[in-house]
Each structure stands twice: as structure tokens, then as C-alpha cells.
Design an enzyme around this catalytic site. Structure first.
Site, PDB file in Angstrom:
ATOM      1  N   CYS A 159       9.143   1.654  -0.590  1.00  0.00           N
ATOM      2  CA  CYS A 159       8.169   1.132  -1.552  1.00  0.00           C
ATOM      3  C   CYS A 159       6.764   1.662  -1.310  1.00  0.00           C
ATOM      4  O   CYS A 159       5.863   1.434  -2.111  1.00  0.00           O
ATOM      5  CB  CYS A 159       8.142  -0.389  -1.492  1.00  0.00           C
ATOM      6  SG  CYS A 159       9.726  -1.111  -1.888  1.00  0.00           S
ATOM      7  N   ASP A 213       4.714   0.838   1.204  1.00  0.00           N
ATOM      8  CA  ASP A 213       3.815  -0.142   1.819  1.00  0.00           C
ATOM      9  C   ASP A 213       4.440  -0.662   3.104  1.00  0.00           C
ATOM     10  O   ASP A 213       5.470  -1.340   3.052  1.00  0.00           O
ATOM     11  CB  ASP A 213       3.609  -1.359   0.887  1.00  0.00           C
ATOM     12  CG  ASP A 213       2.529  -1.129  -0.139  1.00  0.00           C
ATOM     13  OD1 ASP A 213       1.432  -0.697   0.242  1.00  0.00           O
ATOM     14  OD2 ASP A 213       2.805  -1.396  -1.332  1.00  0.00           O
ATOM     15  N   CYS A 268      -1.893   2.042   0.422  1.00  0.00           N
ATOM     16  CA  CYS A 268      -3.017   2.530  -0.357  1.00  0.00           C
ATOM     17  C   CYS A 268      -4.327   1.957   0.160  1.00  0.00           C
ATOM     18  O   CYS A 268      -4.353   1.187   1.127  1.00  0.00           O
ATOM     19  CB  CYS A 268      -2.822   2.130  -1.807  1.00  0.00           C
ATOM     20  SG  CYS A 268      -2.856   0.351  -2.047  1.00  0.00           S
ATOM     21  N   CYS A 277      -1.075  -6.457  -2.222  1.00  0.00           N
ATOM     22  CA  CYS A 277      -1.499  -6.034  -0.887  1.00  0.00           C
ATOM     23  C   CYS A 277      -1.958  -7.230  -0.068  1.00  0.00           C
ATOM     24  O   CYS A 277      -1.671  -7.337   1.125  1.00  0.00           O
ATOM     25  CB  CYS A 277      -2.649  -5.019  -0.970  1.00  0.00           C
ATOM     26  SG  CYS A 277      -2.180  -3.478  -1.758  1.00  0.00           S
TER      27      CYS A 277
END
Ligand SMILES: Cc1ncc(COP(=O)(O)O)c(C=O)c1O
Ligand SMILES: Cc1ncc(COP(=O)(O)O)c(C=O)c1O
Lengths: 125, 392, 392, 125
Positions: free
Chosen positions: A35, A37, A61, A105
């Protein structure tokens, strides 16, 4: 381009508390490479259940880095009880907001913290 | 801030700077030449002549096709929507479509929509690990009721060039009644685009990808094919596209097309050398790096580089802080969170997939810029590698 | 050549001169600000902010609606095609449409196409001899399965203003599920256009009609209504309109909208006085003359004059020889040979129908120009009357 | 705008032979106000069947006027036999071409000439 706040920018540009704690007594990891992350959180918690150190490694990110960075900043010096009160909202507020597509996030940060504390209690057992 | 204190623009596949010559050609049409080309006075009639000239310039740049085969649109996305819908509307009984897994969203999302809402069956042809089209898969997919094959000429993310004429021949051999639409947005101005052999039925270009301004595009449609308008209304563009003409944009694109042909050699020598230097430099200086599509033919300006376990957006943000413009795939998917469907189709491993950067060079880039990026990239990647849980 | 040796431009309903202020606002986006607003770098990100500002300017100019209710398009023809098709696609079971006999081709031809090819039943509401809409006819036409009423606010040929808010109320009273699309292309910048009362569901404007350049338009769509894109592709305009944004055009139109509001008073005082002087002068100096729509409310800049037994094109050609720009109806029908459908719907007699001229004034016109046209018109008509078999 | 040749322009700007011939011995009329095109042609034909004068009145567009004007120019001095050889193509060629949407103007000129000559023979009978 994402509309990141200046605080977010500051934190992905110069993230605080990057790295591993070799003698951490709590480690949490969440996410997957698939994914895109992955968050890894290391805590050093003293006998009074105060978090004396926190470090992170994140594959993600800009907002994932920034969220991780501010999470560690918030954690250092806090008691576990106070740390448990941190929500993803706390992180978003600290950052001055996140684009709605990037809210996840902050959620992951909350999750990695939970994982970390779970790991702490497991180790203590 | 980079030492040049100005933008290092390595994002020419997203959009380009309008050429100064093009600006001066179009300026009169923003100023004193504001007549409506449809008007019944010389003031407007003159403007109609300038549109005619631009149409001829585009026709010439596409290999001396007929000016009447060019329809002006507002962008390539409009061109492809218009082309596809027109063909389908003219042939409502045939329900099978073919495209590739690596198309631009203006084809891919349209085809997905047709599949979901309009009862079409779509075959999405795959690519190999270099991004090259699987021609055998294409060949077997063409059937009696295949009405349209839509395929890009060059890929916007990797620069990979498909053998478009060969593809066209395969299609017509298997089914002469299948139409062939080509998205040439990233090919035009980078490689020769010559339609005089009649292999391609419809083709789209977008002005802002070759130094015309944004907001103007064109559709080539072979003169044997009736175009059913997507925008119905006034008689503009011979009733093929309603709406008062974007005169300044049309004139600009005409001139830009002429320039694109003129600069084609520069693109294939100087720009190619810059690109090669950039990618060779990066691959030699930075470990865990992969150039996507390097094993096949690519347009000369594009390089798509994956950095293992480093997230692409983060690289872009750090580059942007230094005024360096690059991209992680197509500009119009950059706001989405999904990794590139192009690299995914190529089977790029997940550890590389999320860490892909596209540098796309162009007419105004120079070696100093490449040198600076080569100097700065290892520092950025090293810094980001320290944050990654998987590196070092 | 007229004594001013420059154009006397009385064709502002066809298109307008881009305002100098607008040009200077847009020029940077043709020059150094060429980034793609979707790009993942500050250079492009900045441009996205400028688009946001323009969207706010348009929203404000339309009566402080939400910026998210504005979608940028390439022209009003695109706006109306998009609006109509979207509503129909969302409500496929309802098959009755209403429009007027005097719409612009971008609505009229679209509705005729829907009637012919898509099984819709269309009611075309008529007008009286002054061009005013027959509201009773409208009222009885709205039925349970009427999905959409499309109606212009001001007529491009005659300037006649429809009581659009009253029309909206009639529609919603008869059928609250009927959508109301308004073509405000000729209203915006000439009369107040305030959408804050929510009566209008969708509305189109076109930049080049209010001193922005050609090739940019907008659609207002009430935030409760889902827009189904006409151009499918990238995620631009929140996935409501694919294609790289015409940044310069968008920024230009934003500023032009602000100016249009600012100049609204000038339009309604100074420009109106010029128009009144022109038409009163012509009617008093030239016999066998008729002002179409003079008996009802009209926008302040437009006069549509019929000269009995004199052919309109011939008048325009003679005016053009003197560098005077006028029109015989809508610019986008001027290449066709049919007389105006608007005047025809008003029942203008054939002897007048073919001899109709539209003068549409604007921001940059002055009294000297009016005086010159008043001086020259009688001479032209007298000359042409000598050729006509029916005059004198 | 129509792409008229300079000759067309010259003739709608300054049409030749406009008006009536009061003692015409041939008159033709064609078209209708409804369609927006009416052509009226007057000829004066002498005893040798030579057209000595021609005039027209036209309600119509620029190319209708120009076509009428050149028709009269061509007719004056011609014998009836030669006049009969005039076709709409002759008129178009004389004008250096007409937009295809305007070809019908030249056709109407040919028709009004035919009408006119028919009228001449009828009167003679
Ligand atoms: C290959 C390709 N096709 C189509 C497009 C669409 O062009 P536009 O955004 O101008 O409609 C682009 C660029 O965005 C592209 O790279
Ligand atoms: C009333 C009206 N609607 C729509 C349009 C269409 O505008 P555009 O040609 O910019 O699409 C026009 C102008 O041509 C108009 O006058």
C-alpha cells in the site's frame, strides 16, 4: 499539489526523531509496502511509565512523515496514560490540518501508537 | 532553492512552457484581432483565414493530411472522448472494444465507464516488464464485433513507444472494419508522426504538450469517417464541434506544430543526450535504482526512475523545495493515492512501485540543470533513506 | 473605410474584445507561470491557487454561490451540452423536455438531436410578436415526466429578457422535480445575474461575451446536483471535467467576471443611451423600419432592426466595407442561409425577416461611432432600396 | 463570412444596370420574398434580336446582386441565340467562382433569363 500547512512542510523537510532506539522497550509497526505506507515506532519508557524517548521510521508520503514526526514530538515526556489520550485528531490539530485524502496518515499514527503500547504491555507480562 | 534561483523544469510531459514565438503569434488574437470567425464582416472573416492557416499547419505537421481532417478541440481529453463516442454512436450494434492497460485516464477511464454503464466489453491488453505492448494478446483479442482499438503512441509516464503502425496493420488484417484511434499526445513533437499512410483512423494531440498554451487540442479524423459531434450546437468546425472557436489557441497551436517539427531533431539529439546523462548519472550514483522501460524504445525526453523503498511523493516534495519540477506519473493522477497503473501493469515490484519519479525534459533544458539534479539527487535519496524502515 | 480608419465594432453579442486588464492578468500564465495545476510541485501548486481564486471570482459574480458550484469548460456550448446530458443521464426514465423556440443553437440543436435520436419528446415554447415568452404555454407544458426546462435569460439576437426567476418559480410550482437550466450567456454582464435564491439549477456563461478571451466558459451547477462528466478522463475539476485546465483562460475569465460586475452600471446607463440613440436615430431617419422586441424588456446593448425588402447580408457587406461590424442574428448561424429562427418565431413578416440587422454595443463604444453609423445607414439603405424590386 | 471573389465584391458594391426598362420588350421575374430571393430582369431587344439594353432589380444577398449585375453586363450586345448559351456556369466563371452555398444565385439568374426570353416570344406571338 497537496495543500500542506507550513507545519506539515517543516516536518517532512526536517523530521524530528528519525531512526531506531536500539534498547526500546516498546516497538510498533503498521502498514504494508504494497500500500505504500509503513510506520515503525520505537519508545523508551521508564519505570514511572514516562516516555523518555521516541523515534520512528516511515515509508510513506510527506504527510505520513510529518504525522510520524509530530507523534514522536508529542510522546516524548508524556506518561503512558497521557499518550493514550492522543487521537488522530490530536495529530491533525498539531499539524494545523491535513488534506482530507491524507487523514489516513494520522489514523495510521494513532494505530502504530496503539500497537506500540500493546507491545509494551506484552513485554512487561 | 537551487543555485540558479529559477525553476528547473523537468516535467515537460505534464505541460510545457509556451514558446515565445508562439506567444507573439497569438497575442494579436487576444488584442486587436478579436473578431468572431463566423461573423459576416471582414473583421471576423480575416480571423477565419487565420484559423484556416492553423488547420493547414497542423495537417502538414501530421504528414500532409487534409486540413478538413483536423477538428479543433479544447484538449486531447476532449479529442479522445469525441473520437470514441463518435465511432460507437455510428456503430451501435458492435459491443467489443480494445485498449491497453497503460493508457492515459482520458481513454482508460472512458473505457471503464463504457464497460460499466454502456454494456461494452473491453479487453485491456497488457504490457511486458519493459512496458512494451503484448502484440500477440492484441492479435487474438480482435474479433468480428470489435469496433474500436484505442492505443497510445508513446506512454506519458515511461516514454515507451508502441509500434503503432505495426499495431494498425495487425488490426486491419484481422478486422478491416475495426477503427483505430491513437493517442499521440506524448508522441507528437518527440518522434515523427506521419499519418499519410492511412493506417490510423483517428488521432489526438494536445497543444500544451508541445509549447502551445493549455486549452487547445485537435482530433485528426480520416476523411472517410463521419464525425458525430460531442458538442452539438452552432455550425463551427463544419458542425463537428459547436462553440465559438478559441482563436488565439488555434493560431498558437498551428504555429507550435510547425515549431515542433522543426525542433524534432533537437529533441532527438540534444534533449536525448541530456536525458541519457541524467538517467545514467542517477543509476550510477544511487544504489537500489531502476529505470522503467529502459529495455525498449522510448521517446527521447523521458526517464522514469524507481528508488527502492523511498516514497515518490516525498522525493517530489524535496525536489520542489529546490525548485526542481518532476512528477510521479501523469499529472492528472498525482492527486490520487494509487500507485501508477502503468508501472503496475509492467509488474514493477511494490518496493519500487511507490518510489517512482518521472523526469521529462524538453526544448528549454540544458546540461547545467542536469548536472545540478545529478548533484542533488543522491543527497535527497540518502536523506530519505534514513527515514525509511527498509533502507540500510 | 470610415473616417476613424478603425473598426466600429457593434457586434459585441458575437464576441467581445478582451479587456486590457484581463490580458495583463492572464499573460503571466502564458509566460512564466506555465505549471500544470495538478503537478506535485510548488510551481504547479501555485497555479492551482490562481484557478481557485478565479473560481471564487466567478462564484461571487454570480451572487455569492459556492465556488464548488462552478465548473470550468471551454465555452458555453460545452456547458449546455454537459448540463443537459448530465441531467438526462441521471434521470433516464423521464422523457419530456421543454425549451423555447428562440434558444441559441447550442440548446436548440441539442434538443432537436435528442428528439430525433434519443426518443425524447420536446415542447418548444413560443414567443409573442415582441419576442416575449408565452408563460401560459410553459405552465401547461410542464408534466410529471418533464425532466428539464432549458431557457435563455436574454436573447442573443434581439436582446429580449425573459422573466427567468418567474419562469423558475412556475416550473418548481408545477413540478419540483423538473430541473431548470438557464443559458445566461447574453445576460451576464448586461443585467444582474444573482443565483443566491436557488431558483436556477444550472446556468452557463461564456468568457468571450464579457471581455475574456475565446475558449473559456463555465457551468454553474447547484451543489445538490451531481454532475456526470461529458469529458471522462483525469480528475480535473473534481473529476467533473477531464482535460488539463486552460489556466490562462480561467484566470482571465475570473478577472473579467469581476470587471463585468463593476461595469454593469456603465452598461445600463452609458451603453444603453448609445443603443437608444442609435435605434431611435435609425427609425426616425429611415422609413420602412421596425425594431424587433422594442415593446418588451431588453438588455441595454442590443438592437435588432428590420429593413423592409432589403436583404440583411447585403447591408452587412456594405457596412463591413466601411469597417462597421454588425450581424444578422447569431454569429454561429451567419454562414447558413436560413432567416433567423428567433424573428421567425416572433412572426416577423417575410418582407422584414430577411432584412434584419443586429447592432450590439459594448464597453468600448462611444457616441462618435453611433453618430457615424447614423450618418451612413440612410445612405446605404437608400442605395440598396434602388436595387430592390419592391422599394420606391 | 463568405469567401467572395474580388469580382463578386465589385459587383455587389457597384452593381451595373440597376433599375427598370420602361419600354422593355422582355421581362422576367423569379423567386419569392418568403425565401428571401427575388430577381427581376428587363431586356430591350431590337429587330435583329440583339439585346440592346438589360437592367435588373434584385432582392437578395451579395452574390445574388453580383450574379444579376454580371448577367446584365453579359447580355447587352448579345444576340438572343448567344444569350441562350449562357448557363449558371458562365455566370460563376465570370464572377471567378461562388461559395458552394451560393451557387443557387447563379441558377436563379439562368432561370430569370429563361423566363425573360419566354416572355419575349410570348409577346411577339
Ligand atoms: C498520453 C496522454 N494522453 C492524453 C492526455 C490528455 O491531455 P489533456 O490533459 O490536454 O486533455 C495526456 C496529458 O495529460 C497524455 O499524456
Ligand atoms: C445565448 C447564447 N448561448 C450560447 C452561446 C454559445 O457560446 P459559445 O459559442 O461561446 O459556446 C452564445 C454565443 O454564441 C449565445 O449568444
Amino acid at each position: 499539489m497537496w495543500d500542506y500547512t507550513d507545519i506539515v512542510k517543516e516536518h517532512y523537510r526536517n523530521p524530528k526523531n528519525v531512526g531506531e532506539i536500539l534498547d526500546a522497550n516498546a516497538i510498533g509497526e503498521i502498514g504494508s509496502v504494497v500500500c505504500g505506507d509503513v510506520l515503525k515506532l520505537y519508545l523508551k519508557i521508564d519505570e514511572n511509565e514516562i516516555i523518555t524517548d521516541a523515534k520512528f521510521q516511515t515509508f510513506g508520503c510527506g504527510s505520513a512523515i510529518a504525522s510520524s514526526s509530530v507523534l514522536t514530538e508529542m510522546l516524548i515526556g508524556k506518561s503512558i496514560e497521557d499518550a493514550k489520550k492522543i487521537t488522530n485528531k490530536t495529530i491533525i490539530d498539531y499539524l494545523g490540518g491535513l488534506p482530507k485524502e491524507k487523514i489516513h496518515c494520522s489514523v495510521m499514527c494513532k494505530e502504530v501508537l496503539d500497537e506500540c503500547l500493546k507491545n509494551y504491555y506484552e513485554k512487561k507480562k | 532553492m537551487n543555485p540558479y534561483e529559477k525553476i528547473i523544469y523537468f516535467d515537460n510531459n505534464a505541460t510545457t512552457k509556451t514558446d515565445d514565438e508562439v506567444i507573439s503569434v497569438m497575442l494579436p488574437f487576444l488584442g486587436e484581432m478579436y473578431g468572431n470567425p463566423s461573423s459576416m464582416h471582414t473583421f471576423g472573416g480575416q480571423v477565419a483565414k487565420d484559423i484556416r492557416k492553423a488547420r493547414e499547419q497542423i495537417a502538414t505537421a501530421l504528414g500532409a493530411v487534409l486540413p478538413s481532417e483536423i477538428v479543433f478541440t479544447s484538449c486531447a481529453s476532449e479529442s479522445s472522448n469525441m473520437a470514441v463516442r463518435s465511432i460507437l454512436e455510428s456503430n451501435p450494434e458492435k459491443k467489443h472494444l480494445i485498449t491497453t492497460q497503460v493508457e492515459h485516464p482520458c481513454v482508460l477511464n472512458l473505457f471503464k465507464w463504457l464497460e460499466r454503464h454502456k454494456n461494452y466489453k473491453v479487453t485491456y491488453i497488457g504490457v511486458d516488464s519493459e512496458g512494451q505492448l503484448n502484440l500477440d494478446e492484441l492479435k487474438v483479442s480482435i474479433k468480428e464485433d470489435t469496433i474500436l482499438v484505442a492505443c497510445m503512441w508513446a506512454n506519458n509516464e515511461t516514454g515507451v513507444i508502441f509500434p503503432i503502425k505495426e499495431i494498425g496493420k495487425i488490426i486491419k488484417e484481422k478486422n478491416p472494419n475495426t477503427y483505430f484511434f491513437v493517442d499521440a499526445v506524448q508522441a507528437f513533437g518527440k518522434i515523427p508522426v506521419d499519418l499519410s499512410d492511412g493506417i490510423i483512423d483517428l488521432l489526438s494531440i494536445s497543444g500544451h504538450k508541445f509549447h502551445a498554451p493549455k486549452g487547445i487540442g485537435a482530433l485528426y479524423i480520416r476523411n472517410k469517417i463521419k464525425l458525430r459531434p460531442l458538442l452539438i450546437g452552432g455550425h463551427q468546425e463544419k458542425s463537428r464541434r459547436a462553440g465559438t472557436e478559441n482563436v488565439a489557441g488555434i493560431v498558437a497551436m498551428g504555429h507550435a506544430a510547425e515549431l515542433a517539427v522543426k525542433y524534432l531533431e533537437d529533441e532527438n539529439t540534444r534533449v536525448r543526450a541530456l536525458r541519457d546523462k541524467l538517467e545514467q548519472g542517477i543509476i550510477s550514483k544511487i544504489p537500489y535504482t531502476k529505470i522503467n522501460g529502459i529495455g525498449t524504445e522510448r521517446v527521447p525526453n523521458t526517464t522514469n526512475i524507481s528508488f527502492e523503498y523511498i516514497e515518490g511523493e516525498l522525493i517530489l516534495l524535496h525536489l520542489s523545495d529546490l525548485n526542481i519540477c518532476a512528477s510521479s506519473g501523469s499529472a492528472c493522477t498525482s492527486d490520487t493515492l494509487k500507485p501508477s497503473h502503468v508501472l503496475d501493469a509492467m509488474g514493477v515490484p511494490f518496493s519500487f512501485l511507490h518510489g517512482s519519479i518521472r523526469f521529462s525534459l524538453g526544448r528549454y533544458n540544458n546540461e547545467k540543470e542536469v548536472d545540478y539534479v545529478l548533484e542533488i539527487m543522491p543527497q535527497i535519496i540518502e536523506k530519505l533513506a534514513r527515514i525509511s524502515p527498509f533502507r540500510k
